[in-house]
Design an enzyme around this catalytic site. Structure first.
Site, PDB file in Angstrom:
ATOM      1  N   ASP A 216       0.829  -1.204   0.000  1.00  0.00           N
ATOM      2  CA  ASP A 216       0.000   0.000   0.000  1.00  0.00           C
ATOM      3  C   ASP A 216       0.869   1.261   0.000  1.00  0.00           C
ATOM      4  O   ASP A 216       1.970   1.266   0.543  1.00  0.00           O
ATOM      5  CB  ASP A 216      -0.893  -0.019   1.243  1.00  0.00           C
ATOM      6  CG  ASP A 216      -1.852   1.143   1.310  1.00  0.00           C
ATOM      7  OD1 ASP A 216      -2.690   1.266   0.389  1.00  0.00           O
ATOM      8  OD2 ASP A 216      -1.765   1.941   2.267  1.00  0.00           O
ATOM      9  N   GLU A 245       1.047  -0.059  -4.952  1.00  0.00           N
ATOM     10  CA  GLU A 245       0.013   0.922  -5.314  1.00  0.00           C
ATOM     11  C   GLU A 245       0.624   2.320  -5.378  1.00  0.00           C
ATOM     12  O   GLU A 245       1.182   2.811  -4.383  1.00  0.00           O
ATOM     13  CB  GLU A 245      -1.120   0.905  -4.286  1.00  0.00           C
ATOM     14  CG  GLU A 245      -2.197   1.941  -4.561  1.00  0.00           C
ATOM     15  CD  GLU A 245      -2.451   2.885  -3.396  1.00  0.00           C
ATOM     16  OE1 GLU A 245      -3.299   3.785  -3.556  1.00  0.00           O
ATOM     17  OE2 GLU A 245      -1.804   2.746  -2.341  1.00  0.00           O
TER      18      GLU A 245
END
Length: 490
Positions: A216, A245
């Protein structure tokens, strides 16, 4: 489809061969473009064990809804039945109250009690592997939850950056050193923090036998940390898959993280491009240019993660206001025939509704008919049977104002994906010389064995004659099709 039985038999035979020949730990972690991923929130998928339903309230979109590892284990055959070779699930680490999504870590070395325990997690991973499914865990190591055991402890003061919110996302210093969404920002310049996060990540792999991490908030952490992190993980688990991401539409801002050792990234530039064309009616020429720009920036485009929606954006059907069925079918055809690894958000096969962040993460609608499940299954089977669709060359064939056509091809097969984003229904497509190969027919691969559409919005098309390298066809407005070229009429 007529090849379903043979593919299922081949799949079982391959799985048995892998199990019998498994001689190294984490064999399942070998990812490639032939894979496809089903992404789900554990808490929102299926409740298989009511004993861990602490503070569950399904009326609270921001609270726990009861999904757990036992429920996921029970439903793994459903995912395997659609042909997916991997799942990406929300973080399993212990989160503070309300952290159903997994992004508010409280203890990195404990399992979130709402989902089960270490034993039920291992059982789920083992069952997934038995079904030929690899497991990717979400992991957030840019920040912790405000209630993390280390935050506020004077002994760990230098493990966190001072509280300053990001007010300029174009300033990389702020992005890497200020707080994201009011969450304590870890100080990755501190060698102790780096080693702790690396050791913790390797510990979970050793404990569970998982096959990958979805990392993330990648751009909120210095690239040199990711270089050290990926090297350390790969040293022990060379085939372990790291996908990150970077919520950014500029391909150059993603490619640099592949250069830092991250295998793939969620392809936000492709997401924004397909949304602009299909949802907003932007010219297909712009979409084609975006595709070209992306391919210039990705060292390993085959390991990028392609998607049409996920948990950070509104669900696809809530972003389209006209021709919703046709455009969803179009986008699924794109998802499974474009380069990279397709990642489909849970419930898209229904399709589920979700017009906001938390409503887009609602409980899996098991009681609703899965209108697009057959289409998804067929596209996954096609990719498995024909490597051209997953790892073949990518060639843009036509990029007119309202129509985008590309080919996936290898020495054996040529497939055309045609996305008609305008009102013009009759047109012709000229094949480039390298794709002609004496082909005389093109057949739709999104119909069932009786010639019926596999999902709403899929057009009925008879086989199309190819004359002198040109296809003359009719394709209804705002629909798409995947064609397989052949020398004989099939």
């Amino acid at each position: 489809m007529t090849f379903s039985v043979s593919w299922n038999m081949a799949r079982k035979a391959l799985l048995l061969l892998l199990i019998l020949s498994a001689s190294v730990f984490n064999l399942w972690g070998q990812f490639g473009p032939e894979d496809s991923v089903y992404f789900l929130f554990t808490d929102r998928f299926y409740d298989g064990d009511e004993s861990n339903n602490y503070t569950v309230n399904i009326r609270n979109l921001k609270g726990y809804h009861g999904g757990d590892f036992a429920g996921l284990t029970e439903k793994l055959p459903y995912i395997a039945g659609m042909g997916f070779s991997a799942i990406w699930i929300s973080s399993v680490v212990d989160n503070q109250a309300g952290g159903y999504h997994g992004y508010w870590a409280q203890d990195y070395y404990r399992v979130e009690e709402h989902f089960g325990d270490m034993e039920s997690l291992k059982t789920m991973v083992d069952r997934a592997h038995e079904l030929g499914i690899k497991v990717i865990l979400d992991l957030a190591i840019n920040h912790t939850g405000i209630q993390h055991d280390f935050f506020g402890d004077p002994a760990y003061q230098d493990w966190f950056h001072p509280r300053q919110d990001i007010d300029d996302y174009s300033d990389q210093y702020q992005v890497e050193n200020h707080w994201l969404q009011n969450l304590p920002d870890l100080n990755h310049e501190n060698p102790e923090v780096r080693q702790y996060l690396i050791d913790m990540s390797i510990w979970w792999i050793e404990q569970t036998g998982i096959d990958g991490y979805r990392l993330d908030a990648l751009r909120h952490v210095p690239a040199d940390f990711w270089r050290e992190y990926s090297a350390a993980v790969k040293e022990q688990f060379p085939d372990f898959y790291l996908i990150g991401e970077v919520f950014d539409g500029n391909p150059a801002n993603l490619g640099k993280y592949q250069n830092a050792g991250i295998d793939g990234l969620l392809d936000f530039p492709a997401y924004f491009a397909i949304q602009d064309m299909v949802r907003n009616g932007e010219p297909a020429t712009r979409f084609a240019q975006s595709v070209i720009n992306s391919k210039r920036n990705y060292p390993h485009e085959e390991l990028m993660g392609t998607f049409i929606d996920n948990h950070d954006v509104r669900r696809f059907v809530n972003q389209v206001y006209r021709n919703r069925e046709e455009k969803l079918a179009q986008s699924l055809m794109f998802l499974f025939s474009y380069t990279g690894i397709p990642i489909m958000y849970y419930g898209t096969e229904i399709p589920m509704d979700g017009g906001s962040e938390h409503s887009g993460r609602s409980l899996m609608a098991w009681d609703e008919p899965a209108l697009y499940k057959d289409l998804v299954t067929s596209l996954n089977e096609l990719r498995s049977l024909h490597p051209a669709l997953s790892s073949g060359e990518f060639t843009i064939v036509d990029r007119s104002m309202s129509r985008f056509v590309y080919a996936r091809h290898d020495a054996d097969d040529v497939f055309l994906t045609i996305l008609n984003n305008g009102d013009e229904e009759r047109f012709s497509i000229e094949l480039p010389d390298e794709l002609r190969r004496d082909f005389r027919w093109a057949r739709s691969m999104v119909l069932d064995s009786a010639g019926e559409p596999l999902a709403p919005g899929v057009p009925e098309l008879e086989s199309i004659r190819i004359r002198r390298g040109r296809l003359r066809m009719e394709l209804p407005a705002y629909t798409g099709v995947v064609l397989k070229l052949s020398r004989e009429r099939e």
